[in-house]
Every structure is written in C-alpha cells, then in structure tokens.
Design an enzyme around this catalytic site. Structure first.
Site, PDB file in Angstrom:
ATOM      1  CB  SER A 216      45.175  36.557  42.608  1.00  0.00           C
ATOM      2  OG  SER A 216      46.672  36.770  43.065  1.00  0.00           O
TER       3      SER A 216
ATOM      4  CE1 TYR B 194      43.643  41.633  44.657  1.00  0.00           C
ATOM      5  CE2 TYR B 194      45.699  40.360  44.744  1.00  0.00           C
ATOM      6  CZ  TYR B 194      44.512  40.677  43.851  1.00  0.00           C
ATOM      7  OH  TYR B 194      44.534  40.248  42.678  1.00  0.00           O
TER       8      TYR B 194
HETATM    9  N1  NAP Z   1      47.116  42.856  37.674  1.00  0.00           N
HETATM   10  C1  NAP Z   1      47.635  42.213  38.545  1.00  0.00           C
HETATM   11  O1  NAP Z   1      48.676  41.908  38.599  1.00  0.00           O
HETATM   12  C2  NAP Z   1      46.444  40.875  38.799  1.00  0.00           C
HETATM   13  C3  NAP Z   1      46.995  39.735  39.361  1.00  0.00           C
HETATM   14  C4  NAP Z   1      46.285  38.706  39.723  1.00  0.00           C
HETATM   15  C5  NAP Z   1      44.996  38.719  39.725  1.00  0.00           C
HETATM   16  N2  NAP Z   1      44.421  40.024  39.147  1.00  0.00           N
HETATM   17  C6  NAP Z   1      42.917  40.028  39.076  1.00  0.00           C
HETATM   18  O2  NAP Z   1      42.638  40.253  37.937  1.00  0.00           O
HETATM   19  C7  NAP Z   1      41.078  41.013  38.009  1.00  0.00           C
HETATM   20  C8  NAP Z   1      41.372  42.226  36.898  1.00  0.00           C
HETATM   21  O3  NAP Z   1      42.247  42.963  37.028  1.00  0.00           O
HETATM   22  P1  NAP Z   1      43.393  44.044  36.024  1.00  0.00           P
HETATM   23  O4  NAP Z   1      44.545  43.527  36.518  1.00  0.00           O
HETATM   24  O5  NAP Z   1      42.588  43.698  34.813  1.00  0.00           O
HETATM   25  O6  NAP Z   1      43.172  45.422  36.666  1.00  0.00           O
HETATM   26  P2  NAP Z   1      42.495  46.644  35.924  1.00  0.00           P
HETATM   27  O7  NAP Z   1      42.980  46.728  34.661  1.00  0.00           O
HETATM   28  O8  NAP Z   1      42.710  47.506  36.974  1.00  0.00           O
HETATM   29  O9  NAP Z   1      41.084  46.161  35.725  1.00  0.00           O
HETATM   30  C9  NAP Z   1      40.141  45.920  36.787  1.00  0.00           C
HETATM   31  C10 NAP Z   1      38.700  46.267  36.236  1.00  0.00           C
HETATM   32  O10 NAP Z   1      37.704  46.038  37.323  1.00  0.00           O
HETATM   33  C11 NAP Z   1      36.748  47.189  37.331  1.00  0.00           C
HETATM   34  N3  NAP Z   1      36.169  47.570  38.575  1.00  0.00           N
HETATM   35  C12 NAP Z   1      36.895  47.767  39.782  1.00  0.00           C
HETATM   36  N4  NAP Z   1      36.293  48.055  40.784  1.00  0.00           N
HETATM   37  C13 NAP Z   1      34.917  48.018  40.267  1.00  0.00           C
HETATM   38  C14 NAP Z   1      33.593  47.903  40.957  1.00  0.00           C
HETATM   39  N5  NAP Z   1      33.621  48.602  42.155  1.00  0.00           N
HETATM   40  N6  NAP Z   1      32.678  48.139  39.988  1.00  0.00           N
HETATM   41  C15 NAP Z   1      32.704  47.706  38.788  1.00  0.00           C
HETATM   42  N7  NAP Z   1      33.849  47.680  38.241  1.00  0.00           N
HETATM   43  C16 NAP Z   1      34.944  47.860  39.032  1.00  0.00           C
HETATM   44  C17 NAP Z   1      37.674  48.191  36.671  1.00  0.00           C
HETATM   45  O11 NAP Z   1      36.835  49.242  35.826  1.00  0.00           O
HETATM   46  P3  NAP Z   1      36.026  50.720  36.298  1.00  0.00           P
HETATM   47  O12 NAP Z   1      37.215  51.219  37.261  1.00  0.00           O
HETATM   48  O13 NAP Z   1      35.779  51.400  35.045  1.00  0.00           O
HETATM   49  O14 NAP Z   1      35.043  50.453  37.112  1.00  0.00           O
HETATM   50  C18 NAP Z   1      38.283  47.602  35.485  1.00  0.00           C
HETATM   51  O15 NAP Z   1      37.696  47.323  34.474  1.00  0.00           O
HETATM   52  C19 NAP Z   1      40.992  41.370  39.258  1.00  0.00           C
HETATM   53  O16 NAP Z   1      40.133  40.645  39.998  1.00  0.00           O
HETATM   54  C20 NAP Z   1      42.423  41.480  39.874  1.00  0.00           C
HETATM   55  O17 NAP Z   1      42.397  41.153  41.404  1.00  0.00           O
HETATM   56  C21 NAP Z   1      45.288  40.983  38.924  1.00  0.00           C
END
Ligand code: NAP
Length: 257
Positions: free
Chosen positions: A141, A154
């Site tokens: 991030s 985070y």
């Molecule tokens: N959204 C933002 O603003 C943002 C910004 C910067 C970085 N990121 C990073 O991008 C990455 C993806 O996030 P996203 O935005 O795509 O969010 P998201 O749509 O909530 O996706 C998160 C994914 O991680 C899985 N997950 C969460 N905890 C888990 C666990 N304990 N075991 C297995 N799977 C798990 C969830 O699947 P299940 O719930 O089905 O397990 C889901 O597929 C993350 O690392 C996040 O920190 C996000």
C-alpha cells in the site's frame, strides 16, 4: 527476461474479490494456471475464466498453516515441483485511534498482512527457484511508504511487508527470483466492508481512488516487466514523493488533518 503467463503456475491469495480477483482473471486470460485462495468458496466460484480447468481453488484462511501447506501442495503438484508466480494479496485493515484499540487487533492485522505472506513465501522458495522467470508479487500500500493517523496497525503491517520485500529481493536475486512490490492507494473494493474489529462509523480518508481492475493492470504490467516496485495513482505517488523529499511538510499536514 519478461514473465510469460502462458501455461505458468501462479498462486493468488485473496482471489475472491477486489484486486486479487481482477489479477487472477488477467492471469487466466493470458493462459496461466491459477491457484486461487480465499475463505469464501462461493466468491471463488465467480472468477471469470476462458478455461475452468485452469482454476484451482484452495478454500481457507491464509493465517492457518494448514491452508498454506495445502497451497504449496496444490501448486507444486501442478508445476511438478516448480511455481512461477506467487501473488501475496490477501489482506485486511483496521481504522481508529491506537489508544482505543488493543493488542488483539494489532496481532490480527499483522497475522494476515505480514506473517501469513512471509511464511507462505518461505515454504515456496524452493519451488519458485525452479520456476520460469519466477516472481513474488507483494501487494502492499502507499501506506507502507507513508504512515497516516488512525491506521497505525495497517501502516505498520504494510511497512513491514515493504521492508521485508526489499531485503528479500536482494537476497534471492541469486536464485533468479524477482520480488515486485505493488503499492496501491485507495481502491474501490470490498476492503472497507471487511475491516478487523472496527466499528462501522469509522470513516477512511481517501488518497486517490482506483478500481481493482486498474490496480490489477498496473500489477500485471509490473510482474511482466519483473519490476522492483510500482506505486499506483497520481495522488498515491504525490503522498509518497512529498513525504520522501519533505517529511516535515507531510508531518505538519498530517498533524492538522
Ligand atoms: N482497498 C484499498 O483501498 C487498498 C489500498 C491499498 C492496498 N490494498 C491492499 O490490497 C490487497 C487486496 O485488497 P482489496 O482492496 O482487493 O480488498 P478486498 O476486496 O477486501 O479483498 C481482500 C481479499 O483478501 C482475502 N482475505 C482476507 N483475509 C483473508 C484470510 N485471512 N485468509 C484468506 N484470504 C483472506 C479476501 O477473501 P475472503 O474474505 O473470501 O477470505 C479477499 O479475497 C490487500 O492486501 C490490501 O491491504 C487495498
């Protein structure tokens, strides 16, 4: 040498939604075998692919060593001992003042965002060393470059993955393995609906906003070029560069925010 997805063996954690799902779909469109990992099977079933036989689901929690063992087993069986790409994407966050939170929340965030990807990577290093132009892609991030208030756990977890990625990149280049760090800014995914131990009234401030598909395109390009790092969105880059060149200014701005 570029990373070629055709018939490669790729692992994407957190493939059931957002960035992970979009990235899994791009890899499948390019002819990869994808080991798709997440806890929600019904969401993994919705991954769009031109060839269903190339999606290999592992349903489980990445913080559970048994799930990680299963990921290694499925992927190494597919690749006859070799794995070409590991995308450590599964992650979660928490919002709210540090002083009002507790150790449990900190540990939960660190388990999923830091310890799980690190230990999964450790168990896959021998298989990655046998891969074709292998890449480890860590989805971090912009908050792993510049920390902001109310997201201390985070930010700490993403700084940890950033530091570990830089160290690992230098250590394992001798085995031909590339480490690519992707740093998205705010992404319009389900992320803010699944925060850890966070009351729903806590709002997040946005730093630029991309769709998961835009982030997946940027990550895919970085993987194919085997780049060290990519920072997503103009506001995301601005945050990182202002902080890098003038930290006192950023500190002042954040104190006033
Ligand atoms: N959204 C933002 O603003 C943002 C910004 C910067 C970085 N990121 C990073 O991008 C990455 C993806 O996030 P996203 O935005 O795509 O969010 P998201 O749509 O909530 O996706 C998160 C994914 O991680 C899985 N997950 C969460 N905890 C888990 C666990 N304990 N075991 C297995 N799977 C798990 C969830 O699947 P299940 O719930 O089905 O397990 C889901 O597929 C993350 O690392 C996040 O920190 C996000």
């Amino acid at each position: 040498m570029r990373f070629d997805s055709t018939d490669s063996v790729c692992i994407v954690t957190g493939a059931s939604s957002g960035i992970g799902r979009a990235l899994a779909e791009r890899l499948l469109q390019r002819g990869a075998h994808v080991v798709a990992v997440a806890r929600r099977r019904e969401r993994l079933d919705q991954i769009v692919t031109p060839d269903a036989a190339k999606v290999h689901q592992v349903v489980g929690d990445v913080t559970d060593p048994k799930t990680r063992q299963q990921i290694v087993q499925v992927a190494t069986q597919l690749g006859r001992g070799a794995v070409d790409l590991l995308v450590n994407n599964a992650g979660s966050g928490a919002i709210g003042p540090f002083s009002e939170a507790n150790e449990e929340r900190l540990r939960k965030v660190m388990e999923v965002n830091f310890f799980a990807p690190v230990e999964l990577t450790r168990s896959l290093l021998p298989a990655l060393a046998k891969g074709r132009t292998p890449v480890i892609c860590n989805i971090s991030s912009v908050l792993g470059h510049r920390a902001v208030p109310n997201k201390s756990e985070y930010c700490a977890s993403k700084f940890a993955i950033h530091g570990w990625s830089d160290a690992l990149r230098a250590e394992i280049s001798q085995f031909g393995i590339q480490v690519t760090l992707v740093s998205p800014s705010t992404t319009r995914s389900d992320f803010f609906d699944s925060l850890i131990d966070t009351d729903s009234n806590q709002a997040s401030r946005s730093v630029g906003s991309w769709s998961p598909e835009q982030v997946a395109d940027a990550a895919m390009a970085a993987i194919e070029k085997r780049k060290d790092e990519v920072i997503c969105s103009f506001p995301g880059k601005l945050l990182v560069w202002v902080d890098r060149f003038c930290p006192p200014l950023m500190n002042r701005l954040l104190r006033q925010s």
